[in-house]
Design an enzyme around this catalytic site. Structure first.
Site, PDB file in Angstrom:
ATOM      1  N   TYR A  23     -22.447  -0.176   5.115  1.00 57.70           N
ATOM      2  CA  TYR A  23     -22.780  -1.601   5.132  1.00 57.70           C
ATOM      3  C   TYR A  23     -23.747  -1.958   4.012  1.00 57.70           C
ATOM      4  CZ  TYR A  23     -20.088  -1.638   9.263  1.00 57.70           C
ATOM      5  OH  TYR A  23     -19.032  -1.504  10.115  1.00 57.70           O
ATOM      6  N   ARG A  54      -8.026  16.409   4.455  1.00 63.20           N
ATOM      7  CA  ARG A  54      -8.841  15.936   3.335  1.00 63.20           C
ATOM      8  C   ARG A  54      -9.642  17.117   2.793  1.00 63.20           C
ATOM      9  NH1 ARG A  54     -14.026  12.582   5.896  1.00 63.20           N
ATOM     10  NH2 ARG A  54     -14.553  12.418   3.698  1.00 63.20           N
ATOM     11  N   ARG A  55     -10.274  16.931   1.644  1.00 65.94           N
ATOM     12  CA  ARG A  55     -11.197  17.912   1.078  1.00 65.94           C
ATOM     13  C   ARG A  55     -10.573  19.290   0.913  1.00 65.94           C
ATOM     14  NH1 ARG A  55     -16.517  15.884   4.372  1.00 65.94           N
ATOM     15  NH2 ARG A  55     -17.158  14.711   2.580  1.00 65.94           N
ATOM     16  N   HIS A  61     -23.443   5.952   8.252  1.00 67.26           N
ATOM     17  CA  HIS A  61     -22.693   4.750   8.604  1.00 67.26           C
ATOM     18  C   HIS A  61     -23.331   3.483   8.039  1.00 67.26           C
ATOM     19  CE1 HIS A  61     -19.735   2.153  10.083  1.00 67.26           C
ATOM     20  NE2 HIS A  61     -20.728   1.385  10.447  1.00 67.26           N
ATOM     21  N   HIS A  95      -8.794   5.425   3.959  1.00 67.20           N
ATOM     22  CA  HIS A  95      -9.620   4.353   4.539  1.00 67.20           C
ATOM     23  C   HIS A  95     -10.785   3.999   3.607  1.00 67.20           C
ATOM     24  CE1 HIS A  95     -12.250   2.185   7.307  1.00 67.20           C
ATOM     25  NE2 HIS A  95     -13.170   3.130   7.196  1.00 67.20           N
ATOM     26  N   PHE A  96     -11.495   5.028   3.134  1.00 69.77           N
ATOM     27  CA  PHE A  96     -12.678   4.612   2.375  1.00 69.77           C
ATOM     28  C   PHE A  96     -12.352   4.229   0.941  1.00 69.77           C
ATOM     29  CE2 PHE A  96     -13.574   9.357   2.224  1.00 69.77           C
ATOM     30  CZ  PHE A  96     -13.562   9.530   0.855  1.00 69.77           C
ATOM     31  N   HIS A  97     -11.157   4.576   0.470  1.00 69.80           N
ATOM     32  CA  HIS A  97     -10.824   4.067  -0.860  1.00 69.80           C
ATOM     33  C   HIS A  97     -10.421   2.597  -0.841  1.00 69.80           C
ATOM     34  CE1 HIS A  97     -11.064   8.212  -2.341  1.00 69.80           C
ATOM     35  NE2 HIS A  97     -11.276   7.632  -3.497  1.00 69.80           N
TER      36      HIS A  97
HETATM   37 FE1  HAS Z   1     -15.272   3.196   7.826  1.00 75.09          FE
HETATM   38  C1  HAS Z   1     -15.056   6.643   7.925  1.00 75.09           C
HETATM   39  C2  HAS Z   1     -14.927   3.049  11.223  1.00 75.09           C
HETATM   40  C3  HAS Z   1     -15.659  -0.241   7.743  1.00 75.09           C
HETATM   41  C4  HAS Z   1     -16.431   3.411   4.598  1.00 75.09           C
HETATM   42  N1  HAS Z   1     -15.650   4.723   6.511  1.00 75.09           N
HETATM   43  C5  HAS Z   1     -15.480   6.066   6.737  1.00 75.09           C
HETATM   44  C6  HAS Z   1     -15.850   6.808   5.556  1.00 75.09           C
HETATM   45  C7  HAS Z   1     -16.279   5.895   4.634  1.00 75.09           C
HETATM   46  C8  HAS Z   1     -16.140   4.587   5.246  1.00 75.09           C
HETATM   47  C9  HAS Z   1     -16.829   6.181   3.250  1.00 75.09           C
HETATM   48  O1  HAS Z   1     -15.112   4.998  13.577  1.00 75.09           O
HETATM   49  C10 HAS Z   1     -15.723   8.318   5.377  1.00 75.09           C
HETATM   50  C11 HAS Z   1     -16.994   9.079   5.581  1.00 75.09           C
HETATM   51  C12 HAS Z   1     -16.745  10.539   5.337  1.00 75.09           C
HETATM   52  O2  HAS Z   1     -16.729  10.943   4.166  1.00 75.09           O
HETATM   53  O3  HAS Z   1     -16.502  11.270   6.295  1.00 75.09           O
HETATM   54  N2  HAS Z   1     -15.222   1.694   9.222  1.00 75.09           N
HETATM   55  C13 HAS Z   1     -15.058   1.850  10.551  1.00 75.09           C
HETATM   56  C14 HAS Z   1     -15.077   0.542  11.206  1.00 75.09           C
HETATM   57  C15 HAS Z   1     -15.268  -0.380  10.218  1.00 75.09           C
HETATM   58  C16 HAS Z   1     -15.381   0.356   8.974  1.00 75.09           C
HETATM   59  C17 HAS Z   1     -14.915   0.270  12.663  1.00 75.09           C
HETATM   60  N3  HAS Z   1     -15.882   1.840   6.449  1.00 75.09           N
HETATM   61  C18 HAS Z   1     -15.992   0.487   6.611  1.00 75.09           C
HETATM   62  C19 HAS Z   1     -16.514  -0.109   5.416  1.00 75.09           C
HETATM   63  C20 HAS Z   1     -16.735   0.924   4.527  1.00 75.09           C
HETATM   64  C21 HAS Z   1     -16.336   2.143   5.186  1.00 75.09           C
HETATM   65  C22 HAS Z   1     -16.772  -1.579   5.248  1.00 75.09           C
HETATM   66  C23 HAS Z   1     -17.270   0.907   3.134  1.00 75.09           C
HETATM   67  C24 HAS Z   1     -17.676  -0.141   2.497  1.00 75.09           C
HETATM   68  N4  HAS Z   1     -14.990   4.566   9.285  1.00 75.09           N
HETATM   69  C25 HAS Z   1     -14.925   4.310  10.613  1.00 75.09           C
HETATM   70  C26 HAS Z   1     -14.867   5.585  11.356  1.00 75.09           C
HETATM   71  C27 HAS Z   1     -14.906   6.605  10.421  1.00 75.09           C
HETATM   72  C28 HAS Z   1     -14.985   5.945   9.135  1.00 75.09           C
HETATM   73  C29 HAS Z   1     -14.785   5.785  12.804  1.00 75.09           C
HETATM   74  C30 HAS Z   1     -14.880   8.135  10.687  1.00 75.09           C
HETATM   75  C31 HAS Z   1     -13.520   8.662  10.543  1.00 75.09           C
HETATM   76  C32 HAS Z   1     -13.492  10.160  10.699  1.00 75.09           C
HETATM   77  O4  HAS Z   1     -12.894  10.625  11.655  1.00 75.09           O
HETATM   78  O5  HAS Z   1     -14.074  10.873   9.870  1.00 75.09           O
HETATM   79  C33 HAS Z   1     -15.399  -1.889  10.426  1.00 75.09           C
HETATM   80  O6  HAS Z   1     -16.653  -2.313   9.916  1.00 75.09           O
HETATM   81  C34 HAS Z   1     -14.304  -2.685   9.781  1.00 75.09           C
HETATM   82  C35 HAS Z   1     -14.388  -4.164  10.119  1.00 75.09           C
HETATM   83  C36 HAS Z   1     -13.576  -5.002   9.176  1.00 75.09           C
HETATM   84  C37 HAS Z   1     -12.665  -5.915   9.510  1.00 75.09           C
HETATM   85  C38 HAS Z   1     -11.921  -6.647   8.446  1.00 75.09           C
HETATM   86  C39 HAS Z   1     -12.334  -8.110   8.279  1.00 75.09           C
HETATM   87  C40 HAS Z   1     -11.622  -8.713   7.115  1.00 75.09           C
HETATM   88  C41 HAS Z   1     -12.190  -9.483   6.154  1.00 75.09           C
HETATM   89  C42 HAS Z   1     -11.357  -9.946   4.979  1.00 75.09           C
HETATM   90  C43 HAS Z   1     -10.909 -11.367   5.129  1.00 75.09           C
HETATM   91  C44 HAS Z   1      -9.908 -11.711   4.077  1.00 75.09           C
HETATM   92  C45 HAS Z   1      -9.757 -12.936   3.516  1.00 75.09           C
HETATM   93  C46 HAS Z   1      -8.702 -13.157   2.482  1.00 75.09           C
HETATM   94  C47 HAS Z   1     -10.605 -14.099   3.878  1.00 75.09           C
HETATM   95  C48 HAS Z   1     -12.342  -6.218  10.924  1.00 75.09           C
HETATM   96  C49 HAS Z   1     -13.634  -9.863   6.183  1.00 75.09           C
HETATM   97  C50 HAS Z   1      -7.526 -13.765   3.201  1.00 75.09           C
HETATM   98  C51 HAS Z   1      -6.493 -14.339   2.323  1.00 75.09           C
HETATM   99  C52 HAS Z   1      -5.172 -14.333   2.604  1.00 75.09           C
HETATM  100  C53 HAS Z   1      -4.217 -14.998   1.693  1.00 75.09           C
HETATM  101  C54 HAS Z   1      -4.608 -13.635   3.805  1.00 75.09           C
HETATM  102 CU    CU Z   2     -18.939   4.675  10.063  1.00 74.80          CU
END
Ligand code: HAS
Ligand code: CU
Length: 546
Positions: A225, A437-438, A221, A372-374
Site C-alpha cells: 500500500y 515461482r522462484r 503487506h 499478481h504482483f506484476h
Molecule cells: Fe497482493 C501477494 C492479497 C493488492 C502486491 N501482493 C502479493 C505480492 C505482492 C503483492 C508484491 O491474500 C507477493 C509477495 C511475495 O513476494 O510473496 N493483494 C491482495 C489483496 C489485495 C492486493 C486482497 N497486492 C495488492 C497491491 C499490490 C500487491 C495493490 C501492490 C501494489 N496479495 C494478496 C495475498 C498475497 C498477495 C493474499 C499472498 C499470496 C501468496 O500466497 O503468496 C487488494 O488490496 C486488492 C483490492 C483491489 C481491488 C481493485 C479495485 C479497482 C480499481 C480500479 C478501477 C478502475 C477504473 C478504470 C476506474 C478490489 C481501484 C475503469 C475504466 C473502464 C473503462 C472499465
Molecule cells: Cu498482502
C-alpha cells in the site's frame, strides 16, 4: 499557490526521480535476463547465478525504484501545495535521507552482485546473506524515515500557520502514506536489527524463522500500500485536473486513506496462510481484516468512475458509456495511469483469490502470485508513476512536454501493456497449472507437467522482452525530458466538485486514526507473535543455498 516550482526543491525531487529510473534500468536488465533463462532461451555465464539476478531484479524494482520515486513525488506535492517551497530543515532531511538511502542501495547492489546475498527481495530466513546486505537494507529504511520526518514537519508547520483550515488533499494523503510507512517499517527494522544482523555476523547461532517471516510480513503487506497510495494520490488528485474535470469527493478520498492506514497493517499473515506455527484463528482474523482493506480500493474505483462520468456529462456526453469518448486519450499523463487502473481490476480480483484460504492453497508459491504482483505494483502502480514522470520532470525543471515525447510516451505505455499482458497472463495460467515461482529453468527430468508449462514460460520471456524495450524507451524519454524547450508546465492539482459535501473535520483527527490503528495491530498480532516464542520453537542455523 506559486506557478513556478521552487528551484531548490526541484533539485531534491529530481535527484530522487533520476535515481529511481537508474534503478529501473538495472533492474530491467536483470528482469530481461531471468525471463530469458526461465524461458529456456539463454543460459547465464557460470559465474552469474539465476537467484543473484532475481534478487537484484526484486530489490531494485520493488524496493528501490518505488521508494525513491515515491519520496520524490511526495516531496514535490508537499512543496507545491504547502506554501510553494519546502522549509530549509525539511529540504535538509530530504537530502540526508537521499544520501543514506543511496548509500544503502549501492552497498546492497554490490553485495548482491558479489553473489553474497542471493536471498531474493523477501530475504527469507533461514537463507543467510552477508551481514552487509541486511545493513544496506537498514540504511535504506533509515533514510526513508528521515524523509518521512520531513513530510511530517512540513505538514505540522503548515497546520500551525493555517489554523483551523483543512489541509490540501495531496498533503493529507502524503502524510497518511508516510505514517503507514513509518509504522510498517518497524516490523522489518526489528527483524533485521534484532534477528538477522546478529545471526549473519555469527553472534548468535540460530534464528527463529517463523518470527522473522511474521515480522517481515508485518511490513511486507503494508509495503504494497506504500506503493499503491501514491498512485492513488495521482488518481484522486491529479487525474481529475488532467482530464479537465473535478474531484468527485474530498471526504471520500480522505476516508479511503484513513481506512488504508487502519487496515493495511494487521493483515500480513495472509502471506503465511500455508505456513505452520500460526493458528487457524489468527489466520482467519487477519483474512477478515484483509477483506476490510479491499473496501477503500472499491471506494477508489467508485470515485474514479464518478469523476469520469461527471466530467463526461459536463461536456455533453450521452448514454451509458458516452463519458469514455471525451477522455483525453492522446495525453500520456492520462493514458498511462488509466491503463494502470484498467489492469488493476483483474489485479485486485486476483488479490481476493489469494486472500481466500482454500484458493491460496492452489496458488501459493506458484507463478500465479508473480503474475499478481506484476499487474498490481508492476502495472497499476508503475504505469501511474510513469504517467506522473511525464509531467513532473517538466514541472521541476521548468520545461515542457513536447508533442513528440508525448507520442513516445504513448508508444512506451502501449509496449508496457502488451508486454505485461503476455507475461502476466502466462504467469497466472501456468501458476494454476502448478509451475512454481522462484525457480530457475528446469524440465524436472522431462516430467510431462513441466513440459506442459514450457510454452507459457516462452510467452513470459517474449512479454518480458517487450517490457524491457519499454523500460529502455522510458529511460530514453526521461533523459529527453531533461532537454525539452524551457517553458512553464502546470503542476496538475484538481479542484473538488461543487456538488461534493463539505469534508467533515474529524477526518483530520490523526490521533484517533493512529490509536485505532495501533489497537487493531495489537489485536491481530499480539497472540500470533507470542505463540512464536513458545519453548517448543527451535531456531535454525543459516543456509547458503546458492
Ligand atoms: Fe497482493 C501477494 C492479497 C493488492 C502486491 N501482493 C502479493 C505480492 C505482492 C503483492 C508484491 O491474500 C507477493 C509477495 C511475495 O513476494 O510473496 N493483494 C491482495 C489483496 C489485495 C492486493 C486482497 N497486492 C495488492 C497491491 C499490490 C500487491 C495493490 C501492490 C501494489 N496479495 C494478496 C495475498 C498475497 C498477495 C493474499 C499472498 C499470496 C501468496 O500466497 O503468496 C487488494 O488490496 C486488492 C483490492 C483491489 C481491488 C481493485 C479495485 C479497482 C480499481 C480500479 C478501477 C478502475 C477504473 C478504470 C476506474 C478490489 C481501484 C475503469 C475504466 C473502464 C473503462 C472499465
Ligand atoms: Cu498482502
Amino acid at each position: 499557490m506559486k506557478t513556478t516550482f521552487d528551484r531548490k526543491d526541484g533539485g531534491l525531487v529530481l535527484a530522487h526521480i533520476l535515481f529511481a529510473f537508474g534503478a529501473l534500468l538495472i533492474g530491467g536488465i536483470a528482469g530481461l535476463l531471468q525471463g530469458l533463462v526461465k524461458g529456456g532461451t539463454i543460459t547465464l555465464p557460470a559465474n552469474i547465478g539465476y537467484y543473484e539476478v532475481l534478487t537484484a531484479h526484486g530489490v531494485l524494482m520493488a524496493l528501490i525504484f518505488t521508494t525513491f520515486f515515491i519520496i520524490g513525488f511526495l516531496y514535490s506535492g508537499l512543496s507545491h501545495t504547502l506554501g510553494g517551497s519546502l522549509l530549509p530543515l525539511v529540504r535538509k532531511l530530504g537530502w540526508a535521507g537521499f544520501i543514506v538511502m543511496s548509500l544503502g542501495t549501492i552497498i546492497g547492489v554490490v553485495v548482491i552482485l558479489l553473489g553474497k546475498a542471493s536471498v531474493l527481495y523477501t530475504f527469507y530466513a533461514p537463507m543467510k546473506a552477508s551481514p552487509f546486505f541486511y545493513i544496506a537494507l537498514a540504511l535504506v529504511v533509515i533514510g526513508s524515515w528521515l524523509a518521512g520526518f520531513g513530510v511530517f514537519y512540513q505538514y505540522r508547520y503548515w497546520k500551525k500557520n493555517n489554523h483551523g483550515k483543512l489541509s490540501p488533499l495531496f498533503a493529507f494523503m502524503g502524510v497518511m502514506t508516510m505514517i503507514l510507512w513509518q509504522i510498517a517499517t518497524l516490523g522489518v527494522a526489528l527483524e533485521v536489527v534484532v534477528q538477522l544482523i546478529p545471526w549473519s555476523f555469527g553472534w548468535v547461532d540460530t534464528v527463529n524463522v517463523m518470527l522473522s517471516r511474521t515480522l517481515f510480513w508485518f511490513f511486507g503487506h503494508p509495503l504494497v500500500y506504500f506503493w499503491l497510495l501514491p498512485a492513488y494520490i495521482c488518481w484522486y488528485v491529479v487525474i481529475p485536473k488532467v482530464i479537465g474535470g473535478k474531484i468527485f469527493s474530498d471526504a471520500l478520498a480522505r476516508m479511503s486513506f484513513v481506512l488504508f492506514l487502519m487496515f493495511s497493517i494487521p493483515v500480513g499473515v495472509h502471506h503465511q496462510l500455508m505456513e505452520p506455527g500460526i493458528s487457524h484463528f489468527w489466520k482467519f482474523f487477519q483474512v477478515t481484516l484483509t477483506f476490510m482493506v479491499v473496501i477503500p480500493s472499491l471506494m477508489t474505483a467508485f470515485s474514479m468512475f464518478a469523476t469520469f462520468e461527471m466530467n463526461g456529462r459536463a461536456k455533453g456526453a450521452k448514454g451509458m458509456f458516452g463519458w469514455l469518448k471525451v477522455l483525453p486519450w492522446g495525453d500520456v499523463r492520462f493514458f498511462a495511469p488509466f491503463m494502470g487502473m484498467l489492469f488493476f481490476i483483474p489485479a485486485g480480483a486476483g488479490g481476493l483469490i489469494n486472500a481466500s484460504n482454500q484458493m491460496n492453497a492452489v496458488v501459493h508459491n506458484t507463478l500465479w502470485v508473480t503474475g499478481h504482483f506484476h499487474i498490481t505494483v508492476g502495472t497499476a502502480v508503475v504505469l501511474t508513476f510513469f504517467g506522473i514522470a511525464y509531467w513532473l520532470i517538466p514541472v521541476i525543471t521548468g520545461r515542457t512536454l513536447t508533442k513528440r515525447l508525448n507520442k513516445l510516451g504513448m508508444i512506451q505505455t502501449v509496449l508496457w501493456c502488451v508486454g505485461m499482458f503476455l507475461m502476466s497472463s502466462g504467469m497466472h495460467i501456468v501458476g494454476l497449472l502448478g509451475s512454481p515461482r522462484r525457480t530457475a529453468y528446469s524440465t524436472y527430468n522431462d516430467h510431462p507437467d513441466a513440459i506442459l508449462w514450457m510454452p507459457y514460460h516462452v510467452a513470459m520471456a517474449i512479454g518480458g522482452t517487450i517490457l524491457f524495450i519499454s523500460v529502455l524507451l522510458m529511460v530514453y524519454n526521461v533523459i529527453s525530458l531533461l532537454r525539452t524547450p524551457k517553458g512553464e508546465t502546470e503542476y496538475p492539482i484538481g479542484e473538488v466538485s461543487e456538488q461534493a459535501h463539505p469534508t467533515p473535520r474529524f477526518l483530520e483527527n490523526w490521533k484517533l486514526w493512529i490509536v485505532i490503528t495501533v489497537i487493531l495491530i495489537l489485536l491481530a498480532y499480539t497472540m500470533p507473535i507470542l505463540e512464536l516464542f513458545d519453548s517448543s520453537v527451535i531456531g535454525s542455523k543459516g543456509f547458503v543455498t546458492w
